[in-house]
Design a protein around this motif. Structure first.
Motif, mmCIF file in Angstrom:
data_model
loop_
_atom_site.group_PDB
_atom_site.id
_atom_site.type_symbol
_atom_site.label_atom_id
_atom_site.label_comp_id
_atom_site.label_asym_id
_atom_site.label_seq_id
_atom_site.Cartn_x
_atom_site.Cartn_y
_atom_site.Cartn_z
ATOM 1 N N ALA A 1 -15.499 -7.432 15.054
ATOM 2 C CA ALA A 1 -14.901 -8.472 14.650
ATOM 3 C C ALA A 1 -15.644 -8.844 13.194
ATOM 4 O O ALA A 1 -16.720 -8.150 12.811
ATOM 5 C CB ALA A 1 -15.196 -9.452 15.645
ATOM 6 N N ASP A 2 -14.909 -9.947 12.708
ATOM 7 C CA ASP A 2 -15.474 -10.330 11.160
ATOM 8 C C ASP A 2 -16.398 -11.289 11.611
ATOM 9 O O ASP A 2 -16.249 -12.266 11.547
ATOM 10 C CB ASP A 2 -14.181 -10.727 10.700
ATOM 11 N N VAL A 3 -17.503 -10.788 11.841
ATOM 12 C CA VAL A 3 -18.941 -11.402 12.054
ATOM 13 C C VAL A 3 -19.946 -10.909 11.044
ATOM 14 O O VAL A 3 -20.061 -9.917 10.222
ATOM 15 C CB VAL A 3 -19.511 -11.538 13.270
ATOM 16 N N GLU A 4 -20.624 -11.817 10.497
ATOM 17 C CA GLU A 4 -22.189 -11.556 9.796
ATOM 18 C C GLU A 4 -23.438 -11.323 10.485
ATOM 19 O O GLU A 4 -23.469 -12.458 11.502
ATOM 20 C CB GLU A 4 -22.258 -12.871 8.734
ATOM 21 N N LEU A 5 -23.888 -10.443 10.588
ATOM 22 C CA LEU A 5 -25.300 -10.391 11.092
ATOM 23 C C LEU A 5 -26.299 -11.085 10.373
ATOM 24 O O LEU A 5 -26.580 -11.238 9.355
ATOM 25 C CB LEU A 5 -25.889 -9.035 11.007
ATOM 26 N N VAL A 6 -26.727 -12.111 11.224
ATOM 27 C CA VAL A 6 -27.744 -13.184 10.603
ATOM 28 C C VAL A 6 -28.953 -12.919 10.850
ATOM 29 O O VAL A 6 -30.058 -13.183 10.113
ATOM 30 C CB VAL A 6 -27.186 -14.724 11.092
ATOM 31 N N GLY A 7 -29.367 -12.624 12.088
ATOM 32 C CA GLY A 7 -30.696 -12.707 12.431
ATOM 33 C C GLY A 7 -30.864 -11.652 13.577
ATOM 34 O O GLY A 7 -30.204 -11.007 14.248
ATOM 35 N N TYR A 8 -32.294 -11.474 13.728
ATOM 36 C CA TYR A 8 -32.854 -10.595 14.509
ATOM 37 C C TYR A 8 -34.211 -10.842 15.187
ATOM 38 O O TYR A 8 -35.098 -11.465 14.318
ATOM 39 C CB TYR A 8 -33.086 -9.276 13.892
ATOM 40 N N GLU A 9 -34.515 -10.825 16.390
ATOM 41 C CA GLU A 9 -35.895 -11.230 16.698
ATOM 42 C C GLU A 9 -36.363 -10.280 17.930
ATOM 43 O O GLU A 9 -35.690 -9.753 18.893
ATOM 44 C CB GLU A 9 -35.873 -12.652 17.462
ATOM 45 N N ASN A 10 -37.382 -9.946 17.683
ATOM 46 C CA ASN A 10 -38.416 -9.211 18.937
ATOM 47 C C ASN A 10 -39.338 -10.222 19.683
ATOM 48 O O ASN A 10 -40.273 -10.477 18.893
ATOM 49 C CB ASN A 10 -39.230 -7.957 18.307
ATOM 50 N N VAL A 11 -39.269 -10.700 20.720
ATOM 51 C CA VAL A 11 -39.759 -11.555 21.485
ATOM 52 C C VAL A 11 -41.068 -10.994 22.260
ATOM 53 O O VAL A 11 -41.861 -11.563 23.061
ATOM 54 C CB VAL A 11 -39.033 -12.437 22.151
ATOM 55 N N SER B 1 -42.929 -7.313 24.491
ATOM 56 C CA SER B 1 -42.464 -6.770 25.575
ATOM 57 C C SER B 1 -41.277 -6.202 25.661
ATOM 58 O O SER B 1 -40.768 -5.987 26.689
ATOM 59 C CB SER B 1 -42.943 -7.615 26.626
ATOM 60 N N GLY B 2 -40.630 -5.657 24.644
ATOM 61 C CA GLY B 2 -39.459 -4.992 24.391
ATOM 62 C C GLY B 2 -38.178 -5.681 24.463
ATOM 63 O O GLY B 2 -37.143 -5.364 24.216
ATOM 64 N N TYR B 3 -38.332 -7.138 24.816
ATOM 65 C CA TYR B 3 -36.979 -8.010 24.682
ATOM 66 C C TYR B 3 -36.639 -8.284 23.233
ATOM 67 O O TYR B 3 -37.463 -8.742 22.438
ATOM 68 C CB TYR B 3 -37.376 -9.277 25.187
ATOM 69 N N ILE B 4 -35.322 -7.853 22.715
ATOM 70 C CA ILE B 4 -35.003 -7.873 21.517
ATOM 71 C C ILE B 4 -33.798 -8.730 21.406
ATOM 72 O O ILE B 4 -32.762 -8.354 22.112
ATOM 73 C CB ILE B 4 -34.883 -6.610 20.718
ATOM 74 N N SER B 5 -33.542 -9.336 20.402
ATOM 75 C CA SER B 5 -32.129 -10.372 20.217
ATOM 76 C C SER B 5 -31.592 -9.868 18.967
ATOM 77 O O SER B 5 -32.239 -9.740 18.024
ATOM 78 C CB SER B 5 -32.443 -11.877 20.459
ATOM 79 N N VAL B 6 -30.247 -10.047 18.962
ATOM 80 C CA VAL B 6 -29.299 -9.991 17.607
ATOM 81 C C VAL B 6 -28.352 -11.090 17.594
ATOM 82 O O VAL B 6 -27.807 -11.473 18.572
ATOM 83 C CB VAL B 6 -28.802 -8.545 17.406
ATOM 84 N N LEU B 7 -28.283 -11.642 16.323
ATOM 85 C CA LEU B 7 -27.541 -13.049 16.061
ATOM 86 C C LEU B 7 -26.523 -12.740 15.179
ATOM 87 O O LEU B 7 -26.619 -12.123 14.241
ATOM 88 C CB LEU B 7 -28.539 -14.244 15.588
ATOM 89 N N VAL B 8 -25.172 -12.988 15.480
ATOM 90 C CA VAL B 8 -24.061 -12.954 14.498
ATOM 91 C C VAL B 8 -23.579 -14.526 14.304
ATOM 92 O O VAL B 8 -23.698 -15.108 15.303
ATOM 93 C CB VAL B 8 -23.048 -11.895 14.894
ATOM 94 N N GLN B 9 -22.724 -14.706 13.259
ATOM 95 C CA GLN B 9 -21.943 -15.874 12.810
ATOM 96 C C GLN B 9 -20.612 -15.444 12.418
ATOM 97 O O GLN B 9 -20.397 -14.504 12.040
ATOM 98 C CB GLN B 9 -22.768 -16.748 12.052
ATOM 99 N N GLY B 10 -19.657 -16.417 12.797
ATOM 100 C CA GLY B 10 -18.262 -16.222 12.248
ATOM 101 C C GLY B 10 -17.512 -17.334 12.980
ATOM 102 O O GLY B 10 -18.147 -18.417 13.505
ATOM 103 N N ASP B 11 -16.259 -17.264 13.156
ATOM 104 C CA ASP B 11 -15.432 -18.015 13.866
ATOM 105 C C ASP B 11 -15.546 -17.753 15.190
ATOM 106 O O ASP B 11 -15.967 -16.915 15.708
ATOM 107 C CB ASP B 11 -13.820 -18.229 13.161
ATOM 108 N N VAL B 12 -15.177 -18.487 16.093
ATOM 109 C CA VAL B 12 -15.361 -18.640 17.525
ATOM 110 C C VAL B 12 -14.748 -17.402 18.159
ATOM 111 O O VAL B 12 -15.310 -16.844 18.894
ATOM 112 C CB VAL B 12 -14.768 -19.966 18.117
ATOM 113 N N ALA B 13 -13.573 -17.113 17.832
ATOM 114 C CA ALA B 13 -12.954 -15.812 18.370
ATOM 115 C C ALA B 13 -13.665 -14.655 18.132
ATOM 116 O O ALA B 13 -13.606 -13.740 18.868
ATOM 117 C CB ALA B 13 -11.477 -15.990 17.887
ATOM 118 N N ALA B 14 -13.791 -14.801 16.798
ATOM 119 C CA ALA B 14 -14.853 -13.418 16.445
ATOM 120 C C ALA B 14 -16.032 -13.201 17.011
ATOM 121 O O ALA B 14 -16.567 -12.051 17.404
ATOM 122 C CB ALA B 14 -14.961 -13.565 14.645
#
Length: 205
Positions: free
Chosen positions: A134-144, A146-159
């Motif tokens: 989908a047409d989304v932008e990779l905005v962020g990444y976080e390693n909290v 003990s192995g738990y890792i998150s990725v964040l994207v932004q765009g319109d709701v459907a995307a």
């Protein structure tokens, strides 16, 4: 934002980042409270803190706790009606940038999509699938930790919805598990203060 115990303090704590973000969004939308602190504590724990009058903080914490528990694991919640100044100093150590609290005239943040899993191998596969789907932008990444890792994207709701669905399928195709996922169609503007912490542009050397 410097907090000196001048108002009631509300806290929620979760296992992982994504439930904390979902809880924070709901807290800020439910009652007249202000985001004062956000902290990746370590060992996968993440805490969000808001301030306001006692009734507002109680309503916010209750709503945020329910939202966080629906996404992942809520590990603790509390309302402190009159914390002493020393507690305020500790909270301020983890304070978020106050910025412009008015948000008047500014555009609302775009929809946000999150995936949290165990291990960088799987989160990279998820990120790749999300951006290809989908047409989304990779905005962020976080390693909290003990192995738990998150990725964040932004765009319109459907995307964002399509991206998160694709990311989940990609991880599951590797016989791995997505710990939590979330799409926020209309994020509260104050979430941008948290997202800045994880912005890729701020993490790159």
């Amino acid at each position: 934002m410097r907090y000196q115990g001048e108002e009631a303090l509300g806290l929620i704590e979760t296992l992982g980042m994504v439930p904390a973000i979902g809880g924070a969004d709901q807290m800020l939308k439910t009652a007249d409270v202000k985001l004062v602190s956000y902290e990746n504590i370590g060992s996968t724990l993440v805490a969000v803190m808001v301030k306001g009058d006692v009734a507002a903080v109680q309503a916010a914490v209750e709503a945020g706790s329910v939202a966080a528990a629906e996404i992942g694991q809520l590990t603790a919640k509390n309302v402190m009606p009159r914390p002493i100044r020393g507690v305020g100093d500790i909270v301020s150590v983890h304070g978020v940038d106050g910025g412009d609290d008015s948000n008047e005239g500014g555009p609302r943040p775009r929809a946000m999509g999150f995936i949290e899993t165990f291990g960088i191998v799987f989160v990279l596969e998820a990120a790749d699938a999300m951006m290809k789907a989908a047409d989304v932008e990779l905005v962020g990444y976080e390693n909290v930790a003990s192995g738990y890792i998150s990725v964040l994207v932004q765009g319109d709701v459907a995307a964002c919805k399509s991206a998160v669905e694709a990311g989940i399928k990609a991880v599951e195709a590797m016989d791995a598990e997505v710990y939590s996922s979330l799409v926020i169609p209309t994020p509260h503007p104050d979430l941008e203060k948290i997202m800045k912490i994880y912005a890729i542009e701020n993490l790159l050397p």
